[in-house]
Write a protein that holds these residues in place. Structure first.
Motif, PDB file in Angstrom:
ATOM      1  N   ILE A  66       0.839  -1.200   0.000  1.00  0.00           N
ATOM      2  CA  ILE A  66       0.000   0.000   0.000  1.00  0.00           C
ATOM      3  C   ILE A  66       0.872   1.247   0.000  1.00  0.00           C
ATOM      4  N   LYS A  67       1.891   1.251   0.829  1.00  0.00           N
ATOM      5  CA  LYS A  67       2.793   2.405   0.888  1.00  0.00           C
ATOM      6  C   LYS A  67       3.495   2.625  -0.439  1.00  0.00           C
ATOM      7  N   LYS A  68       3.898   1.539  -1.068  1.00  0.00           N
ATOM      8  CA  LYS A  68       4.570   1.643  -2.366  1.00  0.00           C
ATOM      9  C   LYS A  68       3.621   2.205  -3.422  1.00  0.00           C
ATOM     10  N   SER A  69       2.370   1.785  -3.376  1.00  0.00           N
ATOM     11  CA  SER A  69       1.377   2.279  -4.342  1.00  0.00           C
ATOM     12  C   SER A  69       1.118   3.769  -4.140  1.00  0.00           C
ATOM     13  N   ILE A  70       1.033   4.174  -2.883  1.00  0.00           N
ATOM     14  CA  ILE A  70       0.805   5.588  -2.582  1.00  0.00           C
ATOM     15  C   ILE A  70       1.987   6.425  -3.053  1.00  0.00           C
ATOM     16  N   LEU A  71       3.203   5.935  -2.791  1.00  0.00           N
ATOM     17  CA  LEU A  71       4.399   6.652  -3.221  1.00  0.00           C
ATOM     18  C   LEU A  71       4.442   6.776  -4.744  1.00  0.00           C
ATOM     19  N   THR A  72       4.089   5.706  -5.443  1.00  0.00           N
ATOM     20  CA  THR A  72       4.065   5.743  -6.910  1.00  0.00           C
ATOM     21  C   THR A  72       3.055   6.758  -7.417  1.00  0.00           C
ATOM     22  N   LEU A  73       1.886   6.805  -6.777  1.00  0.00           N
ATOM     23  CA  LEU A  73       0.849   7.753  -7.168  1.00  0.00           C
ATOM     24  C   LEU A  73       1.305   9.182  -6.948  1.00  0.00           C
ATOM     25  N   VAL A  74       1.942   9.426  -5.809  1.00  0.00           N
ATOM     26  CA  VAL A  74       2.443  10.773  -5.507  1.00  0.00           C
ATOM     27  C   VAL A  74       3.475  11.202  -6.542  1.00  0.00           C
ATOM     28  N   ILE A  75       4.377  10.284  -6.883  1.00  0.00           N
ATOM     29  CA  ILE A  75       5.407  10.605  -7.878  1.00  0.00           C
ATOM     30  C   ILE A  75       4.773  10.921  -9.229  1.00  0.00           C
ATOM     31  N   LEU A  76       3.771  10.152  -9.634  1.00  0.00           N
ATOM     32  CA  LEU A  76       3.093  10.385 -10.911  1.00  0.00           C
ATOM     33  C   LEU A  76       2.402  11.742 -10.923  1.00  0.00           C
ATOM     34  N   VAL A  77       1.766  12.086  -9.810  1.00  0.00           N
ATOM     35  CA  VAL A  77       1.084  13.382  -9.713  1.00  0.00           C
ATOM     36  C   VAL A  77       2.086  14.527  -9.800  1.00  0.00           C
ATOM     37  N   VAL A  78       3.202  14.391  -9.111  1.00  0.00           N
ATOM     38  CA  VAL A  78       4.236  15.426  -9.135  1.00  0.00           C
ATOM     39  C   VAL A  78       4.812  15.586 -10.538  1.00  0.00           C
ATOM     40  N   VAL A  79       5.111  14.467 -11.189  1.00  0.00           N
ATOM     41  CA  VAL A  79       5.666  14.515 -12.546  1.00  0.00           C
ATOM     42  C   VAL A  79       4.676  15.155 -13.522  1.00  0.00           C
ATOM     43  N   ALA A  80       3.405  14.752 -13.407  1.00  0.00           N
ATOM     44  CA  ALA A  80       2.379  15.319 -14.282  1.00  0.00           C
ATOM     45  C   ALA A  80       2.251  16.819 -14.065  1.00  0.00           C
ATOM     46  N   SER A  81       2.294  17.241 -12.810  1.00  0.00           N
ATOM     47  CA  SER A  81       2.186  18.666 -12.491  1.00  0.00           C
ATOM     48  C   SER A  81       3.361  19.452 -13.063  1.00  0.00           C
ATOM     49  N   LEU A  82       4.549  18.873 -12.963  1.00  0.00           N
ATOM     50  CA  LEU A  82       5.740  19.531 -13.505  1.00  0.00           C
ATOM     51  C   LEU A  82       5.662  19.659 -15.020  1.00  0.00           C
ATOM     52  N   ILE A  83       5.138  18.638 -15.665  1.00  0.00           N
ATOM     53  CA  ILE A  83       4.985  18.695 -17.127  1.00  0.00           C
ATOM     54  C   ILE A  83       3.998  19.792 -17.517  1.00  0.00           C
ATOM     55  N   VAL A  84       2.876  19.864 -16.807  1.00  0.00           N
ATOM     56  CA  VAL A  84       1.861  20.886 -17.090  1.00  0.00           C
ATOM     57  C   VAL A  84       2.437  22.282 -16.890  1.00  0.00           C
ATOM     58  N   LEU A  85       3.099  22.485 -15.772  1.00  0.00           N
ATOM     59  CA  LEU A  85       3.689  23.794 -15.470  1.00  0.00           C
ATOM     60  C   LEU A  85       4.814  24.120 -16.439  1.00  0.00           C
ATOM     61  N   GLY A  86       5.573  23.103 -16.815  1.00  0.00           N
ATOM     62  CA  GLY A  86       6.669  23.325 -17.748  1.00  0.00           C
ATOM     63  C   GLY A  86       6.189  23.766 -19.119  1.00  0.00           C
ATOM     64  N   LEU A  87       5.121  23.127 -19.610  1.00  0.00           N
ATOM     65  CA  LEU A  87       4.574  23.516 -20.909  1.00  0.00           C
ATOM     66  C   LEU A  87       4.020  24.934 -20.853  1.00  0.00           C
ATOM     67  N   ASP A  88       3.328  25.259 -19.776  1.00  0.00           N
ATOM     68  CA  ASP A  88       2.784  26.606 -19.614  1.00  0.00           C
ATOM     69  C   ASP A  88       3.909  27.642 -19.629  1.00  0.00           C
ATOM     70  N   ALA A  89       4.993  27.359 -18.901  1.00  0.00           N
ATOM     71  CA  ALA A  89       6.133  28.274 -18.852  1.00  0.00           C
ATOM     72  C   ALA A  89       6.791  28.395 -20.221  1.00  0.00           C
ATOM     73  N   PHE A  90       6.879  27.275 -20.941  1.00  0.00           N
ATOM     74  CA  PHE A  90       7.484  27.292 -22.275  1.00  0.00           C
ATOM     75  C   PHE A  90       6.683  28.169 -23.237  1.00  0.00           C
ATOM     76  N   LEU A  91       5.365  28.015 -23.228  1.00  0.00           N
ATOM     77  CA  LEU A  91       4.523  28.816 -24.122  1.00  0.00           C
ATOM     78  C   LEU A  91       4.660  30.299 -23.814  1.00  0.00           C
ATOM     79  N   ARG A  92       4.701  30.638 -22.543  1.00  0.00           N
ATOM     80  CA  ARG A  92       4.843  32.049 -22.151  1.00  0.00           C
ATOM     81  C   ARG A  92       6.188  32.619 -22.596  1.00  0.00           C
ATOM     82  N   GLN A  93       7.243  31.860 -22.371  1.00  0.00           N
ATOM     83  CA  GLN A  93       8.573  32.327 -22.752  1.00  0.00           C
ATOM     84  C   GLN A  93       8.704  32.436 -24.268  1.00  0.00           C
ATOM     85  N   ASN A  94       8.123  31.494 -24.973  1.00  0.00           N
ATOM     86  CA  ASN A  94       8.235  31.433 -26.426  1.00  0.00           C
ATOM     87  C   ASN A  94       7.497  32.567 -27.132  1.00  0.00           C
TER      88      ASN A  94
END
Length: 210
Positions: free
Chosen positions: A4-32
């Protein structure tokens, strides 16, 4: 428990990575696109056409606050001799919903001559509006008017279609934003990137008449 702990950790990592991708694309469009977006009417370079992107219209034809501010901003550009004509581009998929005619009527009610107004009744989304402005209306010189949150995506699309359009911020007030609308805007960034990368085509290149 360990599983259960491993599953929760995996989910947290996926959420963080997804959030970084979303924020990164937004920042890229603004800079571009930052060099092509203006908020000072005195600094925006003149263009032939102001393109106003559609937004919600009430059943009685009244413009939503977002769309009204876009129209007011476009009128100011016209009055300041920054543009010579208007292209109002929006959704008119059905007979009982017509953003474009509502936009045109707003311009007419504010003294804009009818012969200065072009209408695109098939601007179903931002990509379609930019693509059709060039291919159908032969507009090469334009200022695109919409809100600040929308402009980076809009100008990114135009830029990657080979267009030199500039963007002008239409924010005249604070707008109510829900979690759903924020999520929709972020997803729209990915849609725009996909359309650009795949050389997307609009829903139609035909013109629907009012």
């Amino acid at each position: 428990m360990r599983l259960i702990k491993k599953s929760i950790l995996t989910l947290v990592i996926l959420v963080v990575v997804a959030s970084l991708i979303v924020l990164g694309l937004d920042a890229f469009l603004r800079q571009n696109t930052a060099s092509r977006i203006y908020s000072d009417i005195g600094k925006v370079p003149p263009a032939t056409t102001v393109i106003v992107l559609g937004a919600s219209v009430h059943s009685d034809g009244k413009l939503s606050p977002v769309l009204q501010d876009r129209m007011e901003t476009a009128i100011e550009l016209f009055q300041k001799n920054k543009v010579e004509q208007f292209l109002v581009s929006g959704d008119h998929k059905t007979d009982d919903y017509n953003e474009v005619s509502a936009m045109k009527n707003y311009l007419l009610s504010h003294g804009i001559p009818e012969n200065r107004i072009l209408q695109d009744h098939a601007g179903f989304d931002t990509y379609d509006s930019m693509y059709r402005a060039n291919k159908l209306f032969n507009i090469t010189s334009a200022i695109v008017v919409t809100q600040e949150f929308h402009l980076p995506r809009t100008i990114f699309i135009a830029k990657n279609l080979g267009l030199t359009y500039k963007g002008f911020v239409a924010d005249k007030r604070s707008y109510e934003t829900s979690t759903r609308s924020i999520r929709r805007e972020k997803l729209a960034n990915f849609k725009a990137l996909w359309e650009v990368l795949t050389d997307g085509k609009p829903a139609t290149l035909k013109q629907r008449l009012d």
